[in-house]
Design an enzyme around this catalytic site. Structure first.
Site, PDB file in Angstrom:
ATOM      1  CG  ASP A  15      -1.958  -1.176   1.048  1.00 30.70           C
ATOM      2  OD1 ASP A  15      -2.147  -1.740   0.095  1.00 30.70           O
ATOM      3  OD2 ASP A  15      -2.726  -1.224   2.241  1.00 30.70           O
ATOM      4  CD  GLU A 265      -2.764  -2.572  -6.436  1.00 30.97           C
ATOM      5  OE1 GLU A 265      -2.703  -1.321  -6.883  1.00 30.97           O
ATOM      6  OE2 GLU A 265      -3.575  -2.907  -5.440  1.00 30.97           O
TER       7      GLU A 265
END
Length: 362
Positions: A15, A265
């Site tokens: 993140d 990600e």
């Protein structure tokens, strides 16, 4: 333009990595960015030099919140991955938006997925009916792989930098002894088939050189090497243990790879830009929703059957022996990744699309 980006560090630094890349890209384009984070410790190795135009603020610091409330509110408030920004700052933003003139934009930056719902939900409004932001409207912004989504982070000059990369020089600068064989960077969690991969390396006549990232990947490999059949061979395996790398150096690591093992990600996107064959360990979820997410990505990638099977075994979705990719198989995987990269390069990047979206909503 003034942006406030809010990031809560859950684990694994992904993140924070995404938010830092976004903040830097906006700042290099001339904007002022405040990155509010509840734990910015990883930036000490991820981005030790910082970035002009980006101010990192600990949102647990009441003095920092007080100073922000006393100053002008941002033009854009980005709530990364549903992290619930400090209520005092939301209230301050709401007062700015309700004071007349140009409204601010409140964006909920979502997680990346290739699933069909992303195109349906991207850009939709979410009115706020209670709390400090009452009366405002958030908008969902979904990163994605198609033109009907918010795109992927891609800095200006990235493609040119990749094309001019000198693998031999970079590996030498890292003190990595490379003898011209295949290089496999490994950035993972604890993949079920990790022991099988190490066994494959042990038994190969000309094994690939495994470059193991610091942190969980290194711990997982060391634990796997304690298994019977690997413990005695561990010293002979062609493994290089890497230090923690800055984001630019991590990109170089993937540019060095002949087969990139990535996770989560941020590193998946960087592996796509690298253009080499890749294997993705998706973040596991308790309800097995990650199974659907992985299959959606493989569908978008137009992954050949051999790459699909490798992914399923690597992620523990399917039993069986881990297949060993030969040169022809790796070439097929590379073709799929490079075709996907070409599709992405024909689309606008996330920051460009985000600016356009904000201009429409302000």
């Amino acid at each position: 333009m003034h942006w406030d980006i809010f990031c809560r560090v859950i684990d694994n630094h992904g993140d924070l990595g995404v938010c830092w890349r976004l903040a830097c890209q906006l700042a290099t384009q001339g904007d002022r960015v405040r990155l509010w984070v509840d734990d910015g410790a990883a930036l000490q190795w991820m981005a030790p030099a910082g970035q002009p135009g980006v101010e990192v603020i600990d949102w647990r610091d009441p003095d920092a919140i007080g100073s922000a409330v006393a100053a002008a509110a941002p033009d854009v408030l980005i709530e990364a991955f549903g992290c619930d920004p400090a209520p005092e700052l939301i209230a301050h933003f709401a007062r700015r938006s309700g004071a007349g003139g140009r409204k601010g934009a409140w964006i909920n930056l979502e997680y990346l997925s290739a699933e069909p719902y992303v195109e349906r939900l991207h850009g939709l409004p979410s009115p706020v009916f209670r709390g400090p932001g009452e009366g405002l409207t958030k908008h969902f912004f979904y990163p994605g792989f198609t033109e009907r989504t918010g795109g992927l982070l891609r800095e200006a000059g990235l493609v040119e930098a990749r094309a001019g990369f000198d693998r031999t020089a970079w590996l030498a600068a890292q003190g990595i002894a490379w003898h011209g064989g295949p290089v496999w960077p490994l950035f993972c969690y604890e993949p079920p088939a990790l022991r099988a991969l190490l066994t494959t390396l042990k038994d190969a006549s000309s094994p690939a050189q495994l470059l193991v990232a610091a942190g969980r990947p290194a711990a997982a490999v060391r634990a796997a090497l304690q298994a019977p059949g690997l413990r005695r061979a561990s010293d002979a395996l062609p493994i290089t243990w890497l230090p923690a790398l800055t984001q630019p150096e991590f990109d170089c690591l993937l540019w060095s790879g002949d087969l990139n093992f990535v996770r989560g990600e941020d590193s998946l996107v960087r592996a796509l830009w690298a253009g080499a064959p890749l294997v993705w360990q998706i973040y596991p979820q308790d309800d097995d929703a990650h199974h659907v997410k992985l299959e959606a990505f493989l569908d978008w990638l137009a992954a050949p059957p051999s790459l699909r099977r490798f992914h399923r075994i690597w992620n523990g979705f399917e039993d069986g022996a881990l297949p060993v990719p030969d040169a022809a198989t790796l070439a097929e995987w590379r073709d799929a990744v490079q075709a996907a990269r070409a599709r992405l390069l024909a689309q606008d990047d996330l920051a460009t699309l985000l600016r356009r979206f904000v201009a429409q909503k302000s």
